[in-house]
Design a protein around this motif. Structure first.
Motif, PDB file in Angstrom:
ATOM      1  N   LEU A 137       3.421  -8.334 -17.218  1.00 31.04           N
ATOM      2  CA  LEU A 137       3.914  -6.960 -17.343  1.00 31.04           C
ATOM      3  C   LEU A 137       4.049  -6.585 -18.818  1.00 31.04           C
ATOM      4  O   LEU A 137       3.609  -5.507 -19.233  1.00 31.04           O
ATOM      5  N   ARG A 138       4.634  -7.477 -19.628  1.00 36.19           N
ATOM      6  CA  ARG A 138       4.797  -7.235 -21.065  1.00 36.19           C
ATOM      7  C   ARG A 138       3.457  -7.023 -21.754  1.00 36.19           C
ATOM      8  O   ARG A 138       3.346  -6.234 -22.684  1.00 36.19           O
ATOM      9  N   ARG A 139       2.461  -7.751 -21.314  1.00 38.54           N
ATOM     10  CA  ARG A 139       1.138  -7.648 -21.931  1.00 38.54           C
ATOM     11  C   ARG A 139       0.330  -6.457 -21.412  1.00 38.54           C
ATOM     12  O   ARG A 139      -0.785  -6.236 -21.853  1.00 38.54           O
ATOM     13  N   GLY A 140       0.884  -5.738 -20.462  1.00 47.31           N
ATOM     14  CA  GLY A 140       0.186  -4.581 -19.925  1.00 47.31           C
ATOM     15  C   GLY A 140      -0.974  -4.947 -19.037  1.00 47.31           C
ATOM     16  O   GLY A 140      -1.953  -4.206 -18.931  1.00 47.31           O
ATOM     17  N   GLN A 141      -0.877  -6.083 -18.335  1.00 50.88           N
ATOM     18  CA  GLN A 141      -1.987  -6.559 -17.518  1.00 50.88           C
ATOM     19  C   GLN A 141      -1.955  -6.014 -16.088  1.00 50.88           C
ATOM     20  O   GLN A 141      -2.856  -6.306 -15.321  1.00 50.88           O
ATOM     21  N   TYR A 142      -0.929  -5.262 -15.743  1.00 55.15           N
ATOM     22  CA  TYR A 142      -0.911  -4.563 -14.460  1.00 55.15           C
ATOM     23  C   TYR A 142      -1.367  -3.129 -14.717  1.00 55.15           C
ATOM     24  O   TYR A 142      -1.001  -2.529 -15.726  1.00 55.15           O
ATOM     25  N   SER A 143      -2.169  -2.590 -13.814  1.00 58.44           N
ATOM     26  CA  SER A 143      -2.617  -1.216 -14.038  1.00 58.44           C
ATOM     27  C   SER A 143      -1.485  -0.257 -13.688  1.00 58.44           C
ATOM     28  O   SER A 143      -0.828  -0.393 -12.658  1.00 58.44           O
ATOM     29  N   VAL A 144      -1.263   0.686 -14.579  1.00 53.64           N
ATOM     30  CA  VAL A 144      -0.211   1.686 -14.392  1.00 53.64           C
ATOM     31  C   VAL A 144      -0.751   2.726 -13.418  1.00 53.64           C
ATOM     32  O   VAL A 144      -1.757   3.377 -13.670  1.00 53.64           O
ATOM     33  N   GLN A 145      -0.050   2.869 -12.290  1.00 56.68           N
ATOM     34  CA  GLN A 145      -0.545   3.739 -11.227  1.00 56.68           C
ATOM     35  C   GLN A 145       0.027   5.148 -11.290  1.00 56.68           C
ATOM     36  O   GLN A 145      -0.511   6.062 -10.666  1.00 56.68           O
ATOM     37  N   SER A 146       1.103   5.341 -12.018  1.00 54.00           N
ATOM     38  CA  SER A 146       1.690   6.671 -12.183  1.00 54.00           C
ATOM     39  C   SER A 146       2.636   6.619 -13.368  1.00 54.00           C
ATOM     40  O   SER A 146       3.040   5.540 -13.801  1.00 54.00           O
ATOM     41  N   GLU A 147       2.986   7.817 -13.883  1.00 55.42           N
ATOM     42  CA  GLU A 147       3.932   7.848 -14.992  1.00 55.42           C
ATOM     43  C   GLU A 147       4.825   9.066 -14.921  1.00 55.42           C
ATOM     44  O   GLU A 147       4.475  10.080 -14.306  1.00 55.42           O
ATOM     45  N   LEU A 148       5.983   8.928 -15.551  1.00 54.44           N
ATOM     46  CA  LEU A 148       6.967  10.002 -15.629  1.00 54.44           C
ATOM     47  C   LEU A 148       7.334  10.171 -17.093  1.00 54.44           C
ATOM     48  O   LEU A 148       7.699   9.204 -17.756  1.00 54.44           O
ATOM     49  N   ASP A 149       7.249  11.405 -17.602  1.00 55.48           N
ATOM     50  CA  ASP A 149       7.607  11.695 -18.991  1.00 55.48           C
ATOM     51  C   ASP A 149       8.938  12.450 -19.001  1.00 55.48           C
ATOM     52  O   ASP A 149       9.050  13.537 -18.433  1.00 55.48           O
ATOM     53  N   LEU A 150       9.942  11.881 -19.649  1.00 54.32           N
ATOM     54  CA  LEU A 150      11.280  12.468 -19.676  1.00 54.32           C
ATOM     55  C   LEU A 150      11.555  13.271 -20.947  1.00 54.32           C
ATOM     56  O   LEU A 150      12.676  13.755 -21.123  1.00 54.32           O
ATOM     57  N   HIS A 151      10.563  13.432 -21.809  1.00 52.51           N
ATOM     58  CA  HIS A 151      10.776  14.178 -23.052  1.00 52.51           C
ATOM     59  C   HIS A 151      11.345  15.560 -22.755  1.00 52.51           C
ATOM     60  O   HIS A 151      10.859  16.266 -21.866  1.00 52.51           O
TER      61      HIS A 151
END
Length: 178
Positions: free
Chosen positions: A83-97
């Motif tokens: 997970l730290r290395r980013g080896q799982y594909s990100v399936q969705s994201e949320l931007d809280l800015h």
């Protein structure tokens, strides 16, 4: 104090015949001792340099103190490393800015619920680095960390790789939904 035995005194004087008294009582060592060298410390530092320069070094394994990291008890260490290395594909994201704390809390809860319904496993939440926050530091970052630790569906989370937002975002690993 008793006087010495006359025989002992006579033997001592015989043994000391021809001995001269020294002019000074200071003794100068022949050669100065070398400064102590912390060998183990030097060996450890050399090993660190060899490890960094080897092909096995992973920059994602270094911590600067700003990274977030959490794993439920029992989660395998290699899962968190991937997970730290980013080896799982990100399936969705949320931007809280731009969101306030109350709005961000609702957004995170709704997002995680929707991810569970869609059976997503790895998502990214962008909370920002808090550069426009007051002297207290990043507000949403600490809140997101607190909220994620309380959610049963969250197995682990950690700060994202630099290319995915670095310490301004987290990868979140979610429990498999049946």
């Amino acid at each position: 104090m008793q006087d010495d035995d006359p025989d002992d005194r006579r033997l001592f004087e015989q043994a000391m015949q021809g001995v001269r008294r020294l002019a000074t009582d200071k003794v100068v060592p022949a050669t100065p001792r070398p400064a102590p060298v912390p060998r183990k410390t030097v060996e450890d530092e050399q090993q660190v340099m060899r490890d960094i320069l080897s092909d096995l070094f992973e920059p994602a394994d270094l911590a600067t103190g700003e990274e977030l990291e959490y794993a439920r008890p029992g989660l395998q260490h290699r899962v968190l490393r991937k997970l730290r290395r980013g080896q799982y594909s990100v399936q969705s994201e949320l931007d809280l800015h731009g969101l306030t704390v109350p709005l961000a809390r609702i957004a995170v809860a709704d997002f995680l619920k929707a991810c569970g319904e869609r059976k997503l496993r790895c998502v990214r939440i962008i909370h920002g680095k808090g550069r426009r926050s007051s002297n207290k530091g990043p507000v949403l970052k600490t809140k997101v960390e607190h909220w994620l630790r309380q959610r049963d569906e969250v197995l682990a989370f950690c700060s994202a790789r630099q290319v995915d937002g670095g310490t301004g975002a987290v990868y979140v690993l979610l429990r498999r939904q049946l």
